[in-house]
Design a protein around this motif. Structure first.
Motif, mmCIF file in Angstrom:
data_model
loop_
_atom_site.group_PDB
_atom_site.id
_atom_site.type_symbol
_atom_site.label_atom_id
_atom_site.label_comp_id
_atom_site.label_asym_id
_atom_site.label_seq_id
_atom_site.Cartn_x
_atom_site.Cartn_y
_atom_site.Cartn_z
ATOM 1 N N ARG A 8 -5.427 -8.667 -0.132
ATOM 2 C CA ARG A 8 -5.164 -7.430 -0.848
ATOM 3 C C ARG A 8 -4.648 -7.730 -2.258
ATOM 4 N N GLY A 9 -5.202 -7.024 -3.227
ATOM 5 C CA GLY A 9 -4.676 -7.114 -4.592
ATOM 6 C C GLY A 9 -4.856 -8.468 -5.240
ATOM 7 N N CYS B 172 -4.053 4.190 5.617
ATOM 8 C CA CYS B 172 -3.102 3.727 6.621
ATOM 9 C C CYS B 172 -2.200 4.860 7.071
ATOM 10 N N SER C 279 -9.753 1.096 -3.193
ATOM 11 C CA SER C 279 -8.612 0.834 -4.063
ATOM 12 C C SER C 279 -7.348 0.636 -3.253
ATOM 13 N N LEU C 280 -6.318 0.085 -3.897
ATOM 14 C CA LEU C 280 -5.028 -0.093 -3.235
ATOM 15 C C LEU C 280 -4.444 1.248 -2.836
ATOM 16 N N GLU D 213 1.447 -8.837 -0.930
ATOM 17 C CA GLU D 213 1.878 -9.007 0.456
ATOM 18 C C GLU D 213 3.098 -8.128 0.663
ATOM 19 N N ALA E 144 -6.242 2.550 0.211
ATOM 20 C CA ALA E 144 -5.838 1.803 1.401
ATOM 21 C C ALA E 144 -4.517 2.317 1.939
ATOM 22 N N THR F 296 -1.709 -12.386 -4.826
ATOM 23 C CA THR F 296 -2.084 -11.330 -3.897
ATOM 24 C C THR F 296 -0.881 -10.428 -3.656
ATOM 25 N N ASP G 221 -0.293 -0.855 -7.669
ATOM 26 C CA ASP G 221 -1.154 -1.707 -8.480
ATOM 27 C C ASP G 221 -0.264 -2.578 -9.347
#
Length: 711
Positions: A39-40, A15, A7-8, A54, A11, A52, A84
């Motif tokens: 991503r996304g 990180c 999932s976002l 960014e 992630a 997406t 999200d």
């Protein structure tokens, strides 16, 4: 314990954890960060464009033509930390979740913003802890949960209506899920708007009788505090779950009849395209699954049912996919012993078997009403390729042509899709393709990473099969050190997970802490034993009712096989695992009679009596009916067998693990202490099952150093 899509939120947390990497793991983390992806991804309604994530911006692109992309948000967006986002159906509004305050491992509360008409406005500001927000089909309403109650926000009037008012912590939950549904059924948004936006169906959890789990929190405070939450362990009381529907025009609420049995699961609710409510029903044993349709006049009927002697594989959002007002696709394995797609009619019942063969459909990507696109293991259980086929099962086409692992993000109507491909030797390449599989353009190909991997000659997984002493053929891989000399003997680390339906041996690019050992002259080895997935129902379900028996046999067989190879040092073999893998590493260390010089068990289950109801009972039945399945293979009962003069054991656990509780390791150490055994232990205060939010990198560096020092 169920594995999930990345999932976002996860992630972002990963990180944060890897930023603290040091030593050997720092290089692994650096290389992993170079593996490119998108991503996304969200398809726009026209099927010709996608968006997406960014940074903290949402950017719109066309599938067919390359371009710089169009920002969808007004600037500046410095106050946003996008977790999200979702578009309203007319795509004139974007609901953005900014930031995340974790509740459990996957759920979180957040702040919401609405982007529309060139402005970015905070919404739901009166909510204390909003979560799981989404648009109604007409885009006029946003439903969300706050402190266990369900609300609806009118985007035009800026007003909020409260749908339920009995929500209470550790008692009643409306519109979101309890802990065990979140973890094991893989969802938290437990409500659904009707297609005309006039009604909203939701689940109501009564967890009053669920036993209370207290997890100690330290948080650097002078006085530590207990965090209490409802957690149903195997055989204990679950939440009583009801289905309710609220008429948003009149405010009237109605409880939907879900049958006379309350000790059951309702793992999904939804609406057919023409506006009829349906819900999934699953018995406590999880071997009878039904889809119940509610007709407008109040009648109900079962439009699909599935039964199994052991269990029906856990349902998810792709188990049932409605094609139109009458037809729906089902993904199931009980008919043939392999996971396949079947077409059903609400009116007529079974229509066609869409896919067939001794291989498995792993994901239903989409349908345009005539064809269905899906990923499968047809070329190998280790690989995933994309196919399309007519709904009558004819005219099957393979759309991807390389051997490896594909993931697919489809456009609306299946006009295009974004394919991410990798294999053991090749990091991510991301392409746009049309619905027929023809490449349109390449988005990313991880060129810098590929060049570094080639320049450093980083070792690549070598896949093979071996046959155990019992005659079972298992898939496996080796990672050999640089400059491998077959005439020399190398220390070997076995890495594995081994849980039911899982897969560790797959032809997909990956890099983790074990790979650092290959730089130090170690061989890394892995096998998927009996009970793992993607080789058919029989292979997977053979471990039913006796978790840890056959799986341990297979890992010990693998260790003996490796010990007999001329390139392996039989006196320097170790094993590692996390979660179910930790249970396995610990069990192998205890039952291995000294074959393992070292074992690392992270967040291990040490008794299945301590783990949650849904996961444990689906594979082991209830302890009331299968006590032996819970006790005969519990590592706690084998503490005396640890040969601590020959096997160095490291136990690792986070104290705030709401999934596999720290209790598991505490009781394991109690048993080891009573038997006078010596072992090592690493404790991570206030870290969860994934060692987040702070220690993702630290734990991996610890395991590298422990292996180097003890193997």
């Amino acid at each position: 314990m169920k594995t999930r899509l990345f999932s976002l939120l996860a992630a972002a947390l990963l990180c944060a954890g890897t930023a603290q990497a040091r030593g050997e793991y720092a290089e692994i983390a650096r290389l992993r960060s170079m593996n490119e992806g998108v991503r996304g991804i969200r398809s726009m309604a026209d099927g010709e464009h996608y968006t997406t994530l960014e940074g903290n911006n949402i950017v719109r692109y066309g599938y067919a033509a390359a371009g710089r992309g169009q920002s969808m948000l007004p600037s500046p967006t410095a106050n946003l930390v996008i977790t999200d986002y979702t578009f309203s159906p007319d795509e004139r509004q974007i609901l953005i979740a900014s930031g995340a305050k974790p509740i459990y491992r996957h759920s979180y509360t957040t702040s919401y913003y609405l982007a529309r008409g060139g402005s970015l406005t905070p919404v739901l500001r009166e909510a204390e802890a909003p979560r799981d927000a989404s648009f109604s089909p007409d885009g006029k309403l946003i439903a969300y949960s706050d402190r266990n109650d369900l609300y609806v926000y009118d985007t035009a009037a800026g007003q909020t209506r409260r749908i339920t008012d009995d929500g209470a912590w550790n008692a009643i939950i409306n519109g979101t899920t309890d802990w065990v549904y979140e973890e094991e059924f893989g969802f938290t948004k437990a409500y659904a708007f009707s297609p005309d936006s006039r009604r909203i169906a939701y689940l109501r959890f009564d967890e009053t009788e669920v036993p209370l789990m207290e997890m100690m929190r330290f948080d650097g405070k002078l006085y530590n505090e207990a965090y209490s939450f409802k957690y149903p362990k195997a055989g204990e009381r679950n939440s009583t779950v009801e289905v309710w529907v609220c008429d948003l025009q009149t405010g009237a609420k109605e409880r939907i009849d879900t049958g006379g049995e309350t000790d059951q699961y309702i793992p999904r609710i939804g609406w057919t395209p023409d506006g009829r409510l349906y819900f999934f029903r699953l018995n406590r044993r999880q071997n009878t699954f039904e889809v119940i349709l509610c007709e407008p006049h109040g009648a109900q009927r079962t439009i699909y049912d599935e039964r199994s002697q052991q269990y029906v594989e856990r349902v998810d959002d792709k188990t049932v996919t409605f094609v139109d007002n009458d037809r729906f696709l089902v993904r199931q394995e009980s008919h043939t012993g392999y996971m396949h797609l079947y077409l059903y009619s609400i009116r007529k019942g079974f229509l066609a078997q869409v896919t067939k063969g001794p291989w498995e459909v792993t994901d239903l990507i989409g349908t345009d009403g005539k064809r269905v696109w899906y990923l499968s293991t047809e070329t190998s259980p280790l690989r995933r390729n994309l196919y399309s086929v007519r709904l009558d099962g004819k005219d099957k086409r393979r759309l991807t042509n390389e051997e490896g692992f594909y993931t697919i993000a489809p456009s609306a109507g299946m006009k295009y899709y974004i394919a991410t491909f990798s294999n053991a030797a090749t990091p991510n390449r991301v392409e746009v393709c049309d619905g027929e599989g023809n490449p349109v353009r390449t988005l990313f190909e991880s060129r810098a990473l590929r060049e570094q991997l080639a320049a450093t000659q980083r070792p690549v997984k070598e896949f093979f099969t071996f046959v155990t002493e019992r005659g079972d053929t298992l898939n496996a891989y080796l990672i050999k050190p640089r400059g491998f000399d077959p005439s020399q003997r190398y220390p070997v680390l076995l890495t594995q997970y081994s849980g039911p339906g899982s897969q560790s041996v797959r032809d997909r690019w990956s890099l983790d802490w074990e790979d650092a050992l290959a730089d130090k002259g170690y061989i890394v080895a892995c096998t998927d034993g009996r009970g793992t997935g993607f080789r058919g129902e029989k292979f997977k379900k053979i471990t039913y009712g006796r978790l840890g028996a056959l799986e341990v046999e297979d890992q010990l067989s693998f260790a003996r096989y490796l010990a007999a190879q001329p390139y392996a040092d039989p006196a320097r073999i170790g094993i590692y695992g996390w979660s179910y893998g930790g249970f396995m590493a610990l069990s192998c260390a205890l039952k291995g009679h000294g074959i393992f010089k070292m074992a690392i068990a992270v967040a291990p289950v040490t008794s299945w009596r301590y783990y949650d109801s849904i996961y444990t009972e689906i594979y082991n039945n209830l302890p009331q009916y299968n006590a032996a399945g819970y006790d005969d293979n519990s590592p706690i009962n084998f503490a005396r067998m640890l040969d601590d003069r020959r096997t160095q054991l490291l136990l690792i656990h986070g104290t705030a693990d709401d999934n596999v509780h720290f209790q598991n390791t505490v009781e394991m150490t109690r048993a080891l202490n009573r038997c006078g055994k010596q072992y090592d232990m690493m404790v991570y205060p206030d870290q969860n099952h994934s060692m987040q939010p702070n220690d993702t990198a630290n734990v991996r560096q610890k395991m590298i150093e422990y292996t180097l020092g003890h193997l």
